[in-house]
Design an enzyme around this catalytic site. Structure first.
Site, PDB file in Angstrom:
ATOM      1  N   GLU A   1       3.314  18.013  23.192  1.00 51.41           N
ATOM      2  CA  GLU A   1       1.860  17.881  22.983  1.00 51.41           C
ATOM      3  C   GLU A   1       1.468  18.325  21.581  1.00 51.41           C
ATOM      4  O   GLU A   1       0.628  17.719  20.940  1.00 51.41           O
ATOM      5  CB  GLU A   1       1.090  18.679  24.045  1.00 51.41           C
TER       6      GLU A   1
ATOM      7  N   HIS B   1      -2.990  17.945  31.022  1.00 44.31           N
ATOM      8  CA  HIS B   1      -1.903  17.136  30.489  1.00 44.31           C
ATOM      9  C   HIS B   1      -1.936  17.244  28.966  1.00 44.31           C
ATOM     10  O   HIS B   1      -0.950  17.561  28.349  1.00 44.31           O
ATOM     11  CB  HIS B   1      -2.028  15.683  30.951  1.00 44.31           C
TER      12      HIS B   1
ATOM     13  N   HIS C   1       0.267  15.350  19.304  1.00 46.87           N
ATOM     14  CA  HIS C   1      -1.199  15.311  19.268  1.00 46.87           C
ATOM     15  C   HIS C   1      -1.837  16.468  18.497  1.00 46.87           C
ATOM     16  O   HIS C   1      -2.812  16.278  17.783  1.00 46.87           O
ATOM     17  CB  HIS C   1      -1.741  15.309  20.699  1.00 46.87           C
TER      18      HIS C   1
END
Ligand SMILES: *[C@@H]1O[C@H](CO)[C@@H](O)[C@H](O)[C@H]1NC(C)=O
Ligand SMILES: *[C@@H]1O[C@H](CO)[C@@H](O)[C@H](O)[C@H]1NC(C)=O
Length: 279
Positions: free
Chosen positions: A122, A69, A126
Site C-alpha cells: 500500500e 484495504h 499508493h
C-alpha cells in the site's frame, strides 16, 4: 556568431526538454481524489481461500469490524497514479508506534503472506503518491490518517444504523446498503461485490475525499457503473456506483469461524476435572 546561436539553440533545446520532462512527470503522477476503501474480512477471506484451498486467513480479533484495504490517490476516469517514488521503501520502524491498531484495523487478511506485505504494498504503490499532500507526506502520517478515517467512518456502524448487520440468514438489497451509506455520509460511495458460488457477496465500500481531505462523491472513479435499482414498488434509486448486480440480494456474512475451539476448551476442562476427580 554561428556557433553562438547554435550554442543558444542547444541551450534552449535542453531547457525545454527539461521543462517537458518535469511537466510529463507531474502529469504522470497527478491525481484528483483519494479513495478510502474498507473491506469486509469474511468475504476477503472467502475469496482468498477460493483462489487456493491451502490459503489461510488472518482475521482481526473482533469479528464484527471492517478493515482498511487502502487509501488510494486516483485520477478521475482512469486508474492510478501508482509507485510515484520507487526509492521510498516501506520501513516498519516508521509505524512501530501504531502497529497494534494497524494490525487490528488495516489487517493483512491474506495470512500466508509476509507480515508487512499489505502495508508495504500500500505504501509503495499508493502512499508515495498520496505523499504529495502535506498531511500525508510521511509513512507515519499516511497510515495514521487511514486509522483516523477508519474510526470516524466505521462501516460496521454506518450500516448498523440502518439495521444492516452481518447475517447468514438475512440478505440485503443494493439499495439498502447504498441508502445506509448516503444517509450517514451524504456523499456517493462505490459498493463492490464479489461473485462466489453464484451468489453476490459484499466485499468493499469505497468513500472518497478531495485534496483538502473532505468527503466528496466517488463519481468518476474507474471500475464502477452508475446503476439503478428498485427501492420499493414505486420508487427507483438511480446513480448507484457499483459492480453489484442490482437484481440480486447481497450476502453480508457473519464470521463463520467454527465454534469448535470453545467446545474443545469445555471438553478439556471436563476431562481435567474428571481426572482430578478420579485420582
Ligand atoms: C523519493 O523518496 C526519497 C526517500 O524518501 C527522497 O529522498 C526523495 O526526495 C524522493 N523523491 C521525490 C522526487 O520526491
Ligand atoms: C473539498 O471539499 C470542501 C467541502 O466541500 C471544499 O470546501 C473544498 O474547497 C474542496 N477542496 C478541493 C481541493 O476541491
Amino acid at each position: 556568431m554561428w556557433t553562438d546561436s547554435f550554442g543558444f539553440l542547444l541551450f534552449m533545446i535542453v531547457l525545454s526538454s527539461n521543462y517537458a520532462y518535469s511537466v510529463s512527470v507531474k502529469d504522470k503522477y497527478a491525481w484528483d481524489l483519494l479513495i478510502f476503501t474498507q473491506q469486509w474480512p469474511q468475504t476477503v477471506c472467502k475469496e482468498w481461500k477460493q483462489h487456493n484451498p491451502s490459503h489461510k486467513c488472518s482475521l482481526p480479533s473482533n469479528p464484527e469490524i471492517w478493515t482498511i484495504h487502502g487509501v488510494w490517490p486516483t485520477k478521475l476516469h482512469t486508474i492510478g497514479p501508482a509507485y510515484c517514488n520507487r526509492s521510498w521503501h516501506f520501513d516498519p520502524e516508521a509505524v512501530k508506534s501504531i502497529e497494534a491498531p494497524l494490525t487490528q484495523l488495516w489487517t493483512n487478511i491474506e495470512g500466508d503472506t509476509e507480515t508487512y506485505a499489505l502495508w508495504s504494498h500500500e505504501w509503495t504503490k499508493h502512499g508515495t503518491c498520496a505523499a504529495e499532500l502535506e498531511p500525508l507526506n510521511s509513512e507515519f502520517k499516511y497510515f495514521s490518517n487511514g486509522l483516523n478515517w477508519m474510526r470516524k467512518y466505521t462501516m460496521s456502524d454506518i450500516l448498523a444504523a440502518s439495521k444492516i448487520v452481518p447475517s447468514n440468514e438475512v440478505q440485503y438489497t443494493l439499495v439498502n446498503i447504498y441508502l445506509a451509506v448516503t444517509t450517514k455520509l451524504r456523499v456517493n460511495p462505490a459498493i463492490e461485490c464479489r461473485n462466489v458460488d453464484g451468489k453476490s457477496w459484499l466485499v468493499e465500500i469505497r468513500i472518497c475525499f478531495n485534496k483538502t481531505l473532505h468527503l466528496t462523491d466517488c463519481d468518476g472513479i474507474k471500475g464502477f457503473k452508475h446503476k439503478s435499482a428498485p427501492y420499493d414498488h414505486e420508487t427507483i434509486v438511480t446513480d448507484i456506483l457499483t459492480n453489484c448486480d442490482p437484481q440480486q440480494k447481497i450476502l453480508y456474512p457473519k464470521d463463520y469461524r467454527p465454534v469448535a475451539p470453545f467446545v474443545i476448551v469445555q471438553l478439556y476442562k471436563l476431562v481435567s476435572w474428571l481426572q482430578w476427580f478420579t485420582l
